[in-house]
Design a protein around this motif. Structure first.
Motif, PDB file in Angstrom:
ATOM      1  N   THR A  86     -35.091   0.129   9.973  1.00  0.00           N
ATOM      2  CA  THR A  86     -36.535   0.190   9.705  1.00  0.00           C
ATOM      3  C   THR A  86     -37.027   1.625   9.730  1.00  0.00           C
ATOM      4  OG1 THR A  86     -36.894  -2.018  10.657  1.00  0.00           O
ATOM      5  CG2 THR A  86     -38.806  -0.569  10.492  1.00  0.00           C
ATOM      6  N   ASP A  87     -36.567   2.393  10.719  1.00  0.00           N
ATOM      7  CA  ASP A  87     -36.979   3.797  10.818  1.00  0.00           C
ATOM      8  C   ASP A  87     -36.510   4.590   9.597  1.00  0.00           C
ATOM      9  OD1 ASP A  87     -38.287   3.417  13.208  1.00  0.00           O
ATOM     10  OD2 ASP A  87     -36.599   4.049  14.439  1.00  0.00           O
ATOM     11  N   TYR A  89     -35.890   3.388   6.633  1.00  0.00           N
ATOM     12  CA  TYR A  89     -36.693   2.960   5.484  1.00  0.00           C
ATOM     13  C   TYR A  89     -38.066   3.622   5.505  1.00  0.00           C
ATOM     14  CZ  TYR A  89     -39.697  -0.028   2.648  1.00  0.00           C
ATOM     15  OH  TYR A  89     -40.599  -0.488   1.729  1.00  0.00           O
ATOM     16  N   ARG A  90     -38.702   3.650   6.679  1.00  0.00           N
ATOM     17  CA  ARG A  90     -40.027   4.262   6.781  1.00  0.00           C
ATOM     18  C   ARG A  90     -39.981   5.766   6.529  1.00  0.00           C
ATOM     19  NH1 ARG A  90     -42.111   0.917  12.166  1.00  0.00           N
ATOM     20  NH2 ARG A  90     -42.885  -0.922  11.025  1.00  0.00           N
ATOM     21  N   GLN A 132     -47.020  -0.376   5.371  1.00  0.00           N
ATOM     22  CA  GLN A 132     -45.597  -0.441   5.705  1.00  0.00           C
ATOM     23  C   GLN A 132     -45.163   0.560   6.776  1.00  0.00           C
ATOM     24  OE1 GLN A 132     -42.952  -1.141   2.123  1.00  0.00           O
ATOM     25  NE2 GLN A 132     -44.815  -0.556   1.039  1.00  0.00           N
ATOM     26  N   LEU A 133     -46.035   1.503   7.096  1.00  0.00           N
ATOM     27  CA  LEU A 133     -45.669   2.536   8.049  1.00  0.00           C
ATOM     28  C   LEU A 133     -46.235   2.255   9.432  1.00  0.00           C
ATOM     29  CD1 LEU A 133     -46.048   5.818   5.967  1.00  0.00           C
ATOM     30  CD2 LEU A 133     -44.011   4.426   6.344  1.00  0.00           C
ATOM     31  N   ASP A 134     -45.621   2.883  10.424  1.00  0.00           N
ATOM     32  CA  ASP A 134     -46.137   2.798  11.785  1.00  0.00           C
ATOM     33  C   ASP A 134     -47.202   3.872  11.982  1.00  0.00           C
ATOM     34  OD1 ASP A 134     -44.419   4.916  11.545  1.00  0.00           O
ATOM     35  OD2 ASP A 134     -43.593   4.726  13.557  1.00  0.00           O
ATOM     36  N   ARG A 137     -46.266   7.789  11.454  1.00  0.00           N
ATOM     37  CA  ARG A 137     -46.054   8.165  10.051  1.00  0.00           C
ATOM     38  C   ARG A 137     -47.360   8.053   9.257  1.00  0.00           C
ATOM     39  NH1 ARG A 137     -41.492   5.680  11.945  1.00  0.00           N
ATOM     40  NH2 ARG A 137     -39.511   6.783  11.609  1.00  0.00           N
ATOM     41  N   THR A 138     -48.216   7.099   9.629  1.00  0.00           N
ATOM     42  CA  THR A 138     -49.529   7.010   8.996  1.00  0.00           C
ATOM     43  C   THR A 138     -50.335   8.271   9.277  1.00  0.00           C
ATOM     44  OG1 THR A 138     -49.568   4.588   9.151  1.00  0.00           O
ATOM     45  CG2 THR A 138     -51.688   5.701   8.926  1.00  0.00           C
TER      46      THR A 138
END
Length: 211
Positions: A86-87, A89-90, A132-134, A137-138
């Motif tokens: 997941t990380d 991908y993000r 889709q981001l945490d 990252r946002t």
């Protein structure tokens, strides 16, 4: 003579009784010893069987505990791998977004809203990536847009429309360029929750935003 005969008979009877009692005692002893040994053997057997059952039960419990711990370790390992995936991908999503927006800025004189179509595409891509981001990252995307001048309006350029975006756990201290001021930041129509503006000076009031 009769007296002597009776004495002899009495002595014989006594001797006979003594032998009989001795024989009985010997017989009883011969029975008791095997009986005691048999009882002892039975008790020992029962004890060994009980011990064996308890040991099997303990072994079974240990096996179950080992399997449970193994399952937990496997699940943790899988969860760790999923989190890594997941990380990654993000990180890729964030990198692709910034590269894409940077290319648009370079081609359009530093603007993501040079015309209505470009502004609409930019808005759609940004809202999609937000979903889709945490949080961290946002924040990087908001900082990128702010530092590139896309989150405030000028005479010849509109700010990027982020209305209806739902942002959570944003600390605007991580966005402020100088750590204190966010000049002309436009948050029109953005929904904010659990947001921090501690020691941040904002020179433009937000509209339709909530904390």
């Amino acid at each position: 003579m009769p007296i002597q005969h009776r004495a002899t008979q009495t002595s014989y009877y006594r001797k006979n009784q003594s032998l009989t009692a001795k024989n009985v005692l010997q017989f009883i002893s011969s029975l008791i010893i095997p009986l005691v040994f048999g009882i002892f053997t039975i008790v020992i057997t029962f004890h060994q069987q009980k011990t064996a059952r308890e040991q099997r039960l303990e072994d079974l419990n240990e096996l179950r505990e080992d399997r449970r711990e193994e399952a937990i370790r496997a699940n943790n390992a899988n969860e760790f791998q999923r989190q890594l995936a997941t990380d990654r991908y993000r990180d890729q999503l964030l990198a692709f977004y910034i590269q894409d927006m940077a290319a648009v800025l370079d081609k359009n004189n530093g603007s993501l809203t040079l015309n209505q179509v470009m502004g609409t595409v930019t808005r759609a891509k940004t809202l999609a990536v937000f979903r889709q981001l945490d949080t961290q990252r946002t924040i990087q995307i908001i900082r990128f847009l702010y530092e590139s001048g896309q989150l405030w309006e000028t005479d010849d350029r509109l700010s990027v429309d982020l209305s209806t975006a739902k942002l959570h756990d944003i600390d605007f201290r991580d966005i402020a360029i100088n750590g204190e001021n966010l000049i002309q930041l436009s948050l029109t129509g953005i929904f904010l929750s659990n947001t921090m503006f501690i020691n941040i000076t904002m020179e433009q009031r937000t509209r339709q935003s909530q904390q």
